[in-house]
Design an enzyme around this catalytic site. Structure first.
Site, PDB file in Angstrom:
ATOM      1  NE  ARG A  50       6.132 -19.094  19.866  1.00 25.77           N
ATOM      2  CZ  ARG A  50       7.366 -18.604  19.954  1.00 25.77           C
ATOM      3  NH1 ARG A  50       8.295 -19.005  19.096  1.00 25.77           N
ATOM      4  NH2 ARG A  50       7.682 -17.718  20.869  1.00 25.77           N
ATOM      5  CG  HIS A  97     -10.573 -32.480  41.432  1.00 24.40           C
ATOM      6  ND1 HIS A  97     -11.226 -31.993  42.540  1.00 24.40           N
ATOM      7  CD2 HIS A  97     -11.488 -32.497  40.421  1.00 24.40           C
ATOM      8  CE1 HIS A  97     -12.473 -31.726  42.215  1.00 24.40           C
ATOM      9  NE2 HIS A  97     -12.662 -32.019  40.931  1.00 24.40           N
ATOM     10  CE  LYS A 149       8.000 -19.063  24.330  1.00 28.40           C
ATOM     11  NZ  LYS A 149       9.264 -19.542  24.851  1.00 28.40           N
ATOM     12  CD  GLU A 182      15.007 -25.153  21.460  1.00 25.19           C
ATOM     13  OE1 GLU A 182      14.652 -24.277  20.669  1.00 25.19           O
ATOM     14  OE2 GLU A 182      14.233 -25.725  22.243  1.00 25.19           O
TER      15      GLU A 182
HETATM   16  N1  PXG Z   1      13.840 -22.085  22.092  1.00 24.25           N
HETATM   17  C1  PXG Z   1      13.185 -22.134  23.269  1.00 24.25           C
HETATM   18  C2  PXG Z   1      13.134 -23.418  24.016  1.00 24.25           C
HETATM   19  C3  PXG Z   1      12.527 -21.001  23.742  1.00 24.25           C
HETATM   20  O1  PXG Z   1      11.842 -21.061  24.885  1.00 24.25           O
HETATM   21  C4  PXG Z   1      13.320 -19.785  21.806  1.00 24.25           C
HETATM   22  C5  PXG Z   1      13.917 -20.952  21.369  1.00 24.25           C
HETATM   23  C6  PXG Z   1      13.390 -18.575  20.938  1.00 24.25           C
HETATM   24  O2  PXG Z   1      12.132 -18.311  20.341  1.00 24.25           O
HETATM   25  P1  PXG Z   1      11.619 -16.843  20.029  1.00 24.25           P
HETATM   26  O3  PXG Z   1      10.258 -17.017  19.506  1.00 24.25           O
HETATM   27  O4  PXG Z   1      11.640 -16.104  21.330  1.00 24.25           O
HETATM   28  O5  PXG Z   1      12.554 -16.265  19.048  1.00 24.25           O
HETATM   29  C7  PXG Z   1      12.593 -19.802  23.022  1.00 24.25           C
HETATM   30  C8  PXG Z   1      11.875 -18.606  23.531  1.00 24.25           C
HETATM   31  C9  PXG Z   1      14.336 -16.340  28.764  1.00 24.25           C
HETATM   32  C10 PXG Z   1      13.313 -17.120  28.025  1.00 24.25           C
HETATM   33  O6  PXG Z   1      14.066 -16.001  29.921  1.00 24.25           O
HETATM   34  C11 PXG Z   1      13.371 -17.232  26.650  1.00 24.25           C
HETATM   35  C12 PXG Z   1      12.412 -17.949  25.963  1.00 24.25           C
HETATM   36  C13 PXG Z   1      11.451 -18.562  26.678  1.00 24.25           C
HETATM   37  C14 PXG Z   1      11.420 -18.472  28.046  1.00 24.25           C
HETATM   38  C15 PXG Z   1      12.337 -17.730  28.737  1.00 24.25           C
HETATM   39  O7  PXG Z   1      15.396 -16.091  28.187  1.00 24.25           O
HETATM   40  N2  PXG Z   1      12.565 -17.973  24.602  1.00 24.25           N
END
Ligand code: PXG
Length: 288
Positions: A50, A97, A149, A182
């Site tokens: 990813r 920059h 991400k 989400e």
């Molecule tokens: N949606 C978003 C916007 C995310 O950033 C998830 C869903 C879940 O995806 P995964 O692959 O983890 O099952 C994420 C990811 C936190 C934190 O501090 C969590 C994420 C990213 C940044 C910070 O809780 N989760």
């Protein structure tokens, strides 16, 4: 704490990057959050893939190959004597920059931080979360593919603040059409009439790795799961609701916008998925 920084393992105090890094100036970069369960880096290949896709999508050439990155993640955990924890892998555009163009930026900074994790209290897994939809929308998928991400989380942060200010732990984010996207760092699922539903990526959902893991577990249990645009009404009238994410794992929601979900207790299917997820977590990844 030892931090991986561009090939070296440095003390926290020496883990420094330039103030001209476009990751800092513009949020220009990508990242992953990864869990370590009993010496096993959960779904590491999926996270690395990813990250590579996120980088490709924003035209950022990763300065490090998959094998090296895999080893660096594991070695950062080892050097910090961790067997359970959270790994933050960050790649920035690098120093450049003042100006948006990434021309002349670089090399990218590759940073790996491995630390203990602050989890939701167990009470929330037993009793469920209460969530609320907030005014701040998820970035439109035509503006930025939600699968990327990136280091731009400002609207998710605003959403989190909005929910917390009115006394809720988590915010439900909608897209421009008013469909469920989400939560701020977690994907959303509901159970309705024996079937699981989760919004498609196009609704503004990240291709969550926990989301995919839960879909696999559900398939193993013979529970159908569909990606389908969902409205707030679908959540209000669902039988069960839960969130999935690397940090939260699988966590029940028992109230959405002041409407009780089901009987107001974490549902049977949700509890089964939590148990199975926890059982499998330390078997599905790469051993240190
Ligand atoms: N949606 C978003 C916007 C995310 O950033 C998830 C869903 C879940 O995806 P995964 O692959 O983890 O099952 C994420 C990811 C936190 C934190 O501090 C969590 C994420 C990213 C940044 C910070 O809780 N989760």
């Amino acid at each position: 704490m030892k931090i991986y920084l561009n090939g070296d393992y440095v003390d926290e105090d020496n883990a420094k990057v330039s103030v001209f890094d476009h990751g800092l100036l513009y949020g220009d970069g990508v990242f992953e959050g990864i869990r370590l369960y009993e010496g096993c880096v959960y779904k590491l290949e999926e996270h690395l893939e990813r990250l590579e896709y996120s980088a490709k999508a924003i035209l950022l050439d990763l300065p490090i190959k998959r094998e090296e990155l895999r080893e660096a993640v594991c070695e950062t955990c080892r050097r910090n004597d961790l067997s359970n924890g959270y790994v933050r892998l960050v790649v920035t555009r690098g120093p450049g920059h003042l100006g948006l163009t990434p021309d002349g930026c670089g090399p990218p900074n590759v940073i790996i931080i491995a630390d203990e994790i602050q989890l939701y209290p167990e009470e929330f897994y037993e009793n469920g979360l209460k969530i609320i939809s907030v005014p701040t929308r998820r970035i439109n998928s035509s503006a930025l593919p939600p699968a990327v991400k990136s280091l731009n989380y400002l609207n998710n942060i605003l959403a989190k603040i909005e929910a917390k200010r009115v006394g809720f732990q988590e915010a439900l984010m909608l897209n421009d059409k008013g469909e469920i996207a989400e939560c701020t760092g977690d994907n959303v699922f509901i159970l309705a009439k024996g079937r699981l539903f989760t919004p498609p990526l196009d609704s503004g959902s990240l291709r969550g790795i926990t989301r995919a893991a839960v879909m696999d577990i559900a398939a193993g249990l013979g529970i159908p799961c569909q990606e389908q645009p969902l409205t707030r009404y679908d959540l209000w009238t669902s039988d069960e609701c839960f969130l999935t994410g690397t940090a939260a794992e699988v966590i029940p929601c028992v109230e959405v916008d002041h409407r009780q979900v089901g009987d107001g207790r974490p549902g049977k299917v949700t509890r089964e998925l939590i148990a199975l997820f926890r059982q499998k977590a330390n078997t599905d990844g790469i051993r240190l």
